[in-house]
Design a protein around this motif. Structure first.
Motif: not given
Length: 391
Positions: A43-49, A24-30
């Motif tokens: 992974e980031l592309v998939l999260m945004l999709d 339900k929630i994704a937290i990418p650590i940049i």
């Protein structure tokens, strides 16, 4: 930590992406070296999709890196992208750059700015935000139309930073959604408390099992034993919560004697504590001397139709051919969420004959006799469906 050499198996990749899609929630650590890992970028592309198509929440954490630096793909990001361009082509790299630009526009946290760079405080902030997102806006919100506005109105009376104790009384007729509203409010406030208790169905439980079993819910597990029958429970409750900031929800309580046996004079709890009570008894609200009263009113006709349709059709509106029947049933329920949800669920994927039969029987029931409405729906179900009704 990402390592391309450690993640070469397609099986690992598919499991990882599956986990992201189910979240339900994704937290990418940049981080500064984020772009050096193609796994991170994919992974980031998939999260945004998932955010665009499935409504997933994405909260980025910019860890010891400046947001403009990430957005413009400078420094180490440029070095990494030059490498990936030679290896994977310009199209892939442009997709990754666009993903980074997009994530920089989202609400998130910067480790060097939020909580003055103190990582422990930052982690606590993130955890509280996630808990609030998961529980404060849970499935319960779909069960009562306009619940966001109602919770907002009640919380405007309460400031957890205030140094006084509040009792909030939520009251109304049976089936109007008092418990649902109280649960959402309880979940929303819970992130501010370490000591919590939700005591449900007090009126019925006290009647059939006695108040003692409810008192035990407010007492530490180590004190629950056959030998504690003679203990003055309210004294034990006070000793356990003495000088602690607590959040307590007392659901469906209508007798001041039960209230006194569970909470009594709340001066013994720490300032800043909150007690929420729900009741159908307006007299109890006055006897308990609540600080804030909130009456839960019936839903409007339009709100009722939406709630009913969500359970009967899995949509916000009736399907073609069922508009008149739906409006007829909704008008009978008198804006009571409990009746709307149960009747709608009972009619889901049922034949038109069942719809007509239930509608005809409901027409004979006086308004607001919710239990009779529910009995009609229950008797219309077959044996197996009746068993699911009670689950």
């Amino acid at each position: 930590m990402e390592d391309d050499e450690l993640r070469v198996g397609e099986q690992i990749g598919s499991k990882l992406f599956g986990s992201i899609m189910q979240s339900k929630i994704a937290i990418p650590i940049i981080l500064e070296d984020y772009a050096s890992s193609q796994w991170c970028l994919r992974e980031l592309v998939l999260m945004l999709d998932c955010m665009k198509n499935e409504g997933q929440k994405v909260f980025p954490v910019f860890y010891k890196v400046e947001v403009p630096h990430v957005r413009n793909s400078g420094g180490r990001y440029k070095v990494a992208f030059d490498k990936w361009k030679k290896k994977l082509g310009e199209k892939v790299v442009e997709e990754w750059k666009e993903a980074l630009r997009e994530v920089c526009s989202l609400r998130g946290w910067q480790s060097e700015k939020d909580e003055n760079g103190y990582e422990g405080a930052l982690v606590k902030t993130i955890v509280e935000e996630v808990r609030s997102e998961l529980y404060g806006t849970s499935q319960l919100i779909k069960e009562l139309m306009g619940i966001d506005e109602r919770v907002e109105q009640i919380t405007s009376w309460i400031d957890v930073k205030f140094n006084d104790t509040r009792i909030v009384g939520i009251w109304g007729n049976i089936g109007v959604g008092k418990t649902t509203l109280a649960r959402v409010l309880y979940n929303k406030l819970s992130i501010h408390f370490k000591h919590l208790s939700f005591v449900a169905n007090i009126r019925e439980t006290s009647l059939h099992k006695g108040i003692e079993c409810l008192q035990r819910q407010l007492i530490d597990d180590k004190l629950r034993s056959p030998n504690d029958v003679s203990i003055d429970k309210i004294s034990v409750i006070k000793s356990q919560f003495m000088n602690k900031k607590v959040l307590v929800l007392l659901d469906d309580i209508d007798a001041i004697t039960d209230f006194n046996a569970l909470i009594g004079d709340i001066s013994w709890v720490k300032a800043g504590s909150i007690v929420i009570v729900t009741t159908r008894n307006k007299k109890f609200i006055d006897e308990a001397k609540v600080d804030h009263k909130y009456e839960v009113n019936k839903l409007t006709l339009n709100e009722s139709l939406i709630l009913f349709s969500r359970h009967a059709f899995q949509k916000d509106y009736p399907i073609k051919g069922y508009e008149i029947l739906s409006h007829s049933i909704v008008s009978i329920t008198a804006g009571l969420p409990l009746a709307l949800k149960v009747i709608g669920s009972c009619l889901y994927e049922q034949s038109r004959g069942v719809w007509n039969n239930i509608s005809k029987k409901l027409m004979e029931v006086p308004h607001q006799q919710v239990q009779e409405m529910l009995r009609i729906c229950y008797e219309e179900l077959d044996d197996m469906e009746q068993q699911f009704f009670w689950i």
